[in-house]
Design a protein around this motif. Structure first.
Motif, PDB file in Angstrom:
ATOM      1  N   ARG A 222       6.114  13.359   1.272  1.00 29.11           N
ATOM      2  CA  ARG A 222       4.825  13.302   1.971  1.00 29.11           C
ATOM      3  C   ARG A 222       3.868  12.420   1.182  1.00 29.11           C
ATOM      4  NH1 ARG A 222       3.348  18.973   4.739  1.00 29.11           N
ATOM      5  NH2 ARG A 222       5.298  19.247   5.852  1.00 29.11           N
ATOM      6  N   LEU A 223       2.833  11.955   1.856  1.00 34.89           N
ATOM      7  CA  LEU A 223       1.898  11.011   1.262  1.00 34.89           C
ATOM      8  C   LEU A 223       1.246  11.555  -0.014  1.00 34.89           C
ATOM      9  CD1 LEU A 223       0.602   8.242   1.455  1.00 34.89           C
ATOM     10  CD2 LEU A 223      -1.128   9.225   2.970  1.00 34.89           C
ATOM     11  N   GLY A 224       0.854  12.810  -0.025  1.00 25.03           N
ATOM     12  CA  GLY A 224       0.214  13.399  -1.207  1.00 25.03           C
ATOM     13  C   GLY A 224       1.136  13.383  -2.420  1.00 25.03           C
ATOM     14  N   SER A 225       2.396  13.709  -2.213  1.00 25.20           N
ATOM     15  CA  SER A 225       3.369  13.688  -3.313  1.00 25.20           C
ATOM     16  C   SER A 225       3.581  12.281  -3.817  1.00 25.20           C
ATOM     17  CB  SER A 225       4.707  14.271  -2.845  1.00 25.20           C
ATOM     18  OG  SER A 225       4.557  15.604  -2.447  1.00 25.20           O
ATOM     19  N   LEU A 226       3.621  11.339  -2.893  1.00 25.41           N
ATOM     20  CA  LEU A 226       3.787   9.946  -3.285  1.00 25.41           C
ATOM     21  C   LEU A 226       2.591   9.473  -4.103  1.00 25.41           C
ATOM     22  CD1 LEU A 226       5.300   7.199  -3.037  1.00 25.41           C
ATOM     23  CD2 LEU A 226       3.735   6.746  -1.166  1.00 25.41           C
TER      24      LEU A 226
ATOM     25  N   ASP B 284       0.833  -1.198   0.000  1.00 26.74           N
ATOM     26  CA  ASP B 284       0.000   0.000   0.000  1.00 26.74           C
ATOM     27  C   ASP B 284       0.871   1.254   0.000  1.00 26.74           C
ATOM     28  OD1 ASP B 284       0.779   0.551   2.639  1.00 26.74           O
ATOM     29  OD2 ASP B 284      -1.095  -0.164   3.510  1.00 26.74           O
ATOM     30  N   ALA B 285       0.220   2.385  -0.179  1.00 24.33           N
ATOM     31  CA  ALA B 285       0.937   3.655  -0.307  1.00 24.33           C
ATOM     32  C   ALA B 285       1.757   3.976   0.937  1.00 24.33           C
ATOM     33  CB  ALA B 285      -0.048   4.785  -0.599  1.00 24.33           C
ATOM     34  N   HIS B 286       1.252   3.603   2.100  1.00 23.38           N
ATOM     35  CA  HIS B 286       1.984   3.893   3.337  1.00 23.38           C
ATOM     36  C   HIS B 286       3.285   3.090   3.417  1.00 23.38           C
ATOM     37  CE1 HIS B 286      -1.101   6.443   5.130  1.00 23.38           C
ATOM     38  NE2 HIS B 286      -1.978   5.614   4.602  1.00 23.38           N
ATOM     39  N   GLU B 287       3.266   1.859   2.920  1.00 22.48           N
ATOM     40  CA  GLU B 287       4.485   1.041   2.906  1.00 22.48           C
ATOM     41  C   GLU B 287       5.498   1.603   1.903  1.00 22.48           C
ATOM     42  OE1 GLU B 287       3.347  -3.464   3.816  1.00 22.48           O
ATOM     43  OE2 GLU B 287       2.109  -2.547   2.246  1.00 22.48           O
ATOM     44  N   VAL B 288       5.010   2.027   0.745  1.00 22.85           N
ATOM     45  CA  VAL B 288       5.892   2.645  -0.249  1.00 22.85           C
ATOM     46  C   VAL B 288       6.497   3.917   0.336  1.00 22.85           C
ATOM     47  CG1 VAL B 288       6.035   3.718  -2.541  1.00 22.85           C
ATOM     48  CG2 VAL B 288       4.618   1.682  -2.216  1.00 22.85           C
ATOM     49  N   LEU B 289       5.679   4.724   0.975  1.00 25.26           N
ATOM     50  CA  LEU B 289       6.151   5.970   1.579  1.00 25.26           C
ATOM     51  C   LEU B 289       7.247   5.711   2.606  1.00 25.26           C
ATOM     52  CD1 LEU B 289       5.774   9.067   1.925  1.00 25.26           C
ATOM     53  CD2 LEU B 289       4.118   8.508   3.721  1.00 25.26           C
TER      54      LEU B 289
END
Length: 58
Positions: free
Chosen positions: A45-49, A28-33
């Motif tokens: 930051r999460l939005g940029s990712l 998920d995006a949080h793991e990638v971040l």
């Protein structure tokens, strides 16, 4: 696939691609971040990712 340039000079899309290439299965995006933010590059930051992930999908 590792790039020769240091993370600080690599665009976010390249950093995200490098993470995705190394991960198995669903992520998920949080793991990638979290993983992108450990590569000694500029903090993301999460939005940029999410924007980078959307652009890579296109």
């Amino acid at each position: 696939m590792r790039h020769n340039r240091p993370s600080r000079s690599r665009p976010l899309a390249e950093r995200v691609e490098a993470v995705l290439e190394e991960m198995d299965g669903s992520i998920d995006a949080h793991e990638v971040l979290a993983t992108v933010n450990t590569d000694r590059g500029r903090e993301v930051r999460l939005g940029s990712l999410r924007n980078a992930l959307t652009a890579l999908k296109s």
